[in-house]
Design an enzyme around this catalytic site. Structure first.
Site, short mmCIF file in Angstrom:
data_model
loop_
_atom_site.label_atom_id
_atom_site.label_comp_id
_atom_site.label_asym_id
_atom_site.label_seq_id
_atom_site.Cartn_x
_atom_site.Cartn_y
_atom_site.Cartn_z
N SER A 280 40.96 93.31 17.71
CA SER A 280 40.43 92.02 17.06
C SER A 280 39.76 93.10 15.92
CB SER A 280 39.59 92.09 18.16
OG SER A 280 38.42 93.22 19.11
N ASP B 298 29.17 90.38 16.83
CA ASP B 298 29.56 89.99 18.10
C ASP B 298 28.81 90.82 18.87
OD1 ASP B 298 31.21 90.88 17.79
OD2 ASP B 298 32.47 88.60 17.92
N HIS C 161 32.26 93.56 17.34
CA HIS C 161 32.57 93.67 16.51
C HIS C 161 31.57 94.00 15.17
CE1 HIS C 161 35.21 92.08 19.00
NE2 HIS C 161 36.13 92.11 19.03
#
Length: 383
Positions: free
Chosen positions: A43, A348, A351
Site C-alpha cells: 500500500s 491515516d 501511511h
C-alpha cells in the site's frame, strides 16, 4: 560472507556506480528515451490496483483519500491524501505522467512501455500475509502479472530487444511491511504463529522466500532493482493505538509509544535483507541491486520532524475515531481531516502524507544519499 569477498564486491559496486558519468539524461541522435519504471509492492506504493479487486476491505477509491492529488484528480486509490513516493520519484525523473496501475483496463498496449505499477494494498512477501483483509495481490502474483507485461514486450521487440529494453528499466520493490503488521504481529490472531515461530525464525522464512522472488524478477530480465527495506512499523499510528489500548503483555506496554518488539524484528529483517542484496549483487554481476533504507529515513524524519515543518508525528491526519482511538482505523468518507495536511507525518493509520513522501523522495534522490546503497537512484536509472 568472508571479508575478502565483501571487499571485492564493494570495489565492483563502486566501479559500477562511477561508470556513469552523469546523473542527468544524455541526448542521443534520436533524443533521450527515458527508461521504463516498474513498481512492485504494497500500500505504500499502490496507485489504484486494489480499486479493481473484489472482496477486499483494503480499498480507498473515495474521498478524503486523494484530496490533495494534483491535476484535479481525486480518489485515485492511493493510500495517501496525495501522491506516493514513487509518483514523486517519477516526476523528478521527468516522466510525462504517473505510472499506471496494472489492473486498470486502460493499462494495455504501448502504455506499458513507460512502466507499470503492480503494487497492492495488503500485499506481502508471503502468500498468507494480509488474509484478514480479504483479496490482495501478493508478491508472487505481482511477479505473475509482470510476466504478462514481459510477454507483450517480447511480442513487441522480440527476445533480444525485450532483454535490452528491460535491462534499461528501473524496478522498485517495496514489500515486507504487511508481513509484520498483517501477519506475524496481528493482535490475538497471531498468537498461535508466535508460539510456533520466534521472530528470527519468521524473518528467516521471509528472507528465504524473498530471495526466490527477487531471483525470479532477475530471471525475467530485470537488471536494475531498487529494494526498499521495511520501515519502523511499530511506530505507525495503528500500532501506537494498539499499544495504548491493550493491557501489558509480552510485547505490549500500555502507552502510545512504539512497539519495540515489532521494530526489533523489522531491524533483524533489514539486516538480513542487506546481506541478501549483497549476495544478489555478487551472484548476478551484470546487474545492480540497490538497498533503499526506508527504516533509517523514516526514523530520521520522526526524530527530526519539526525541522521538516511537521507538528505531529504520532497521530493520523484523518480521524475516524475520537482520541485515544484516533488512528486505530483507516480513513473513511466520514473521517475528519486535519486542516493542514503538511503538518502531519501520517495521513491515516499506517501511511504517510504527501508532504512526508515529498521529504522521502528528496532524501532518496540526493546525489550522495546515505539511504541508498551502493549507488544513487539516478546513477542506476540513467546508466
Amino acid at each position: 560472507m568472508n571479508y575478502l569477498l565483501m571487499i571485492l564486491l564493494l570495489v565492483f559496486a563502486l566501479s559500477f556506480c562511477t561508470s556513469t558519468s552523469s546523473t542527468t539524461p544524455q541526448e542521443n541522435d534520436n533524443g533521450f528515451q527515458r527508461p521504463a519504471l516498474y513498481i512492485l509492492g504494497d500500500s505504500l506504493v499502490d496507485v489504484g490496483n486494489n480499486n479493481y479487486i473484489e472482496f477486499t476491505i483494503t480499498k480507498n477509491n473515495f474521498l478524503p483519500y486523494g484530496i490533495d492529488f494534483p491535476r484535479g484528480k481525486t480518489s485515485t486509490g492511493r493510500y495517501s491524501n496525495g501522491r506516493t513516493v514513487v509518483d514523486i520519484i517519477g516526476e523528478t525523473f521527468g516522466l510525462e505522467d504517473y505510472i499506471p496501475p496494472y489492473m486498470d483496463p486502460t493499462t494495455v498496449g504501448d502504455v506499458i512501455l513507460r512502466g507499470v505499477n503492480y503494487a497492492s494494498g495488503g500485499g506481502g512477501i508471503l502468500n498468507e500475509t494480509g488474509a484478514v483483509l480479504g483479496n490482495r495481490i501478493n508478491m508472487d502474483a505481482q511477479l505473475d502479472n509482470f510476466a504478462n507485461t514481459r510477454n507483450y514486450i517480447i511480442s513487441k521487440f522480440g527476445d533480444h530487444g525485450a532483454n535490452e529494453f528491460l535491462a534499461k528499466a528501473l524496478f522498485i520493490v517495496v514489500m515486507g511491511s504487511n508481513d509484520f503488521i498483517d501477519n506475524y504481529f496481528i493482535p490475538f490472531l497471531s498468537i498461535p504463529e508466535q508460539k510456533l515461530l520466534t521472530p528470527t525464525m519468521f524473518v528467516d522464512i521471509l528472507i528465504s522466500r524473498f530471495r526466490l522472488q527477487l531471483t525470479r524478477l532477475h530471471e525475467m530480465g530485470a537488471r536494475k532493482i531498487a529494494v526498499a527495506n521495511v520501515g519502523p512499523v511499530g511506530c505507525i499510528p495503528l500500532e501506537r493505538r494498539i499499544n495504548g489500548i491493550l493491557n501489558k503483555t509480552e510485547w505490549h506496554t500500555k502507552s502510545d509509544s512504539c512497539i519495540t518488539e515489532m521494530n526489533d524484528a523489522v531491524m533483524y529483517f533489514n539486516k538480513k535483507l542487506n546481506s541478501l542484496v549483497m549476495e544478489l549483487n555478487s551472484k548476478f554481476v551484470e546487474s545492480k541491486f540497490l538497498n533503499v533504507d526506508i527504516y533509517g529515513l523514516f526514523t530520521h524524519v520522526i526524530d527530526n520532524y519539526q525541522s521538516y515543518g511537521f507538528e505531529n508525528y504520532k497521530d493520523s491526519c484523518c480521524q475516524t475515531l475520537p482520541s485515544p482511538l484516533r488512528g486505530l482505523l483507516p480513513c473513511n468518507p466520514k473521517g475528519k481531516v486535519c486542516e493542514d495536511r503538511s503538518k502531519y507525518v501520517f495521513w491515516d493509520e499506517a501511511h504517510p502524507t504527501d508532504a512526508t513522501y515529498s521529504v522521502f523522495a528528496k532524501k532518496l534522490l540526493e546525489r550522495n544519499s546515505k539511504y541508498v546503497y551502493p549507488c544513487s537512484l539516478q546513477q542506476v536509472y540513467y546508466a
